[in-house]
Design a protein around this motif. Structure first.
Motif, PDB file in Angstrom:
ATOM      1  N   ARG A  28       0.526  -1.200   0.116  1.00  0.00           N
ATOM      2  CA  ARG A  28      -0.118  -0.203  -0.136  1.00  0.00           C
ATOM      3  C   ARG A  28       1.062   1.278  -0.044  1.00  0.00           C
ATOM      4  NH1 ARG A  28      -4.721  -1.389   4.437  1.00  0.00           N
ATOM      5  NH2 ARG A  28      -6.253  -2.261   2.953  1.00  0.00           N
ATOM      6  N   ALA A  29       2.274   1.134   0.582  1.00  0.00           N
ATOM      7  CA  ALA A  29       3.191   2.152   0.586  1.00  0.00           C
ATOM      8  C   ALA A  29       3.728   2.374  -0.675  1.00  0.00           C
ATOM      9  CB  ALA A  29       4.025   2.121   1.898  1.00  0.00           C
ATOM     10  N   ILE A  30       3.666   1.609  -1.616  1.00  0.00           N
ATOM     11  CA  ILE A  30       4.516   1.673  -2.825  1.00  0.00           C
ATOM     12  C   ILE A  30       3.658   2.146  -4.037  1.00  0.00           C
ATOM     13  CG2 ILE A  30       5.647   0.308  -4.600  1.00  0.00           C
ATOM     14  CD1 ILE A  30       6.377  -1.580  -2.275  1.00  0.00           C
ATOM     15  N   ASP A  31       3.695   3.333  -4.455  1.00  0.00           N
ATOM     16  CA  ASP A  31       3.083   3.907  -5.716  1.00  0.00           C
ATOM     17  C   ASP A  31       3.387   3.371  -6.918  1.00  0.00           C
ATOM     18  OD1 ASP A  31       1.515   5.803  -4.214  1.00  0.00           O
ATOM     19  OD2 ASP A  31       3.307   6.891  -4.219  1.00  0.00           O
ATOM     20  N   GLU A  32       4.451   3.024  -7.159  1.00  0.00           N
ATOM     21  CA  GLU A  32       4.811   2.398  -8.521  1.00  0.00           C
ATOM     22  C   GLU A  32       6.362   1.904  -8.318  1.00  0.00           C
ATOM     23  OE1 GLU A  32       5.331   5.246 -11.897  1.00  0.00           O
ATOM     24  OE2 GLU A  32       3.235   5.661 -11.731  1.00  0.00           O
TER      25      GLU A  32
END
Length: 227
Positions: free
Chosen positions: A88-92
């Motif tokens: 969830r804390a990783i956008d891309e």
């Protein structure tokens, strides 16, 4: 490429019988978690490290890793929920590595090899060949079969995945109510293939008090110093 390492350190560590987190215990002058983080830093192929930890440990971790490119994420009740919080804390990202913070002796060469294999196959993990003959038993304790030992591996970490593949597989597992204890299982669940790379028996997981002197002995042996 944008590669992110997720290091899991939110376990309760009840078998360690320690008041503090087992990852904060020292092995030859450095904490368990420091050694795990340094291995990924020295590999030089990750843009960021996400350290998943317990809420009560986050301030100590922030102080320990001050000035480093590390993002802190609060863990969940299970391994899968902790990984979920990290995702969830990783956008891309291009590739994401998941590693047990309790495996402080992982070699940077194994990390690099696993990442290179994941780039070819989409998913790769480090493991070691099983030394003993394994028996499958029924609920009454009787042997059902004996798998061919040469085909058996004990999986370790890191386990590295194409980010889109892993996220898609993770969402499917979550929607189906699955809760896996191994990250490769998540990709296997949707029919994905994981390449197993032979690693090191020294890549132990710190679980019980006996593992601390064992780890120190391994470090001493690698330095040519008998423990």
């Amino acid at each position: 490429m944008n590669n992110i390492a997720v290091i899991l350190g939110a376990g309760s560590g009840t078998r360690m019988k320690s008041k503090t987190s087992k990852l904060l215990l020292e092995i030859s002058g450095k904490t368990v978690i420091e050694r795990a983080v340094e291995a990924f830093e020295s590999a030089g192929c990750f843009n960021k490290i996400l350290l998943v930890c317990r809420k009560q440990d986050v301030n100590e971790y922030r102080s320990m890793f001050s000035g480093k490119n590390i993002q802190f994420v609060i863990g969940g009740e299970t391994r899968q929920k902790s990984v979920k919080n990290a995702l969830r804390a990783i956008d891309e990202a291009d590739y994401v590595a998941v590693h047990d913070g309790a495996r402080p002796l992982i070699k940077k060469e194994r990390i690099i090899s696993a990442l290179e294999e994941a780039k070819k196959c989409g998913a790769a993990a480090v493991g070691v060949k099983v030394k003993d003959t394994v028996k499958i038993i029924d609920k009454n304790g009787f042997v059902i079969s004996t798998p061919e030992r040469s085909s058996l591996f004990a999986v370790q970490t890191p386990q590295i995945f194409d980010f889109k593949l892993f996220k898609s597989a993770f969402e499917k597992a979550e929607n189906d109510g699955k809760d896996f204890t191994d990250d490769c299982q998540i990709v296997e669940y949707i029919g994905g293939k994981v390449k197993m790379l032979e690693g090191d028996y020294t890549n132990i997981k710190i679980t019980t008090p006996d593992d601390i002197p064992l780890a120190e002995s391994i470090i001493g042996a690698e330095k040519g110093v008998l423990k």
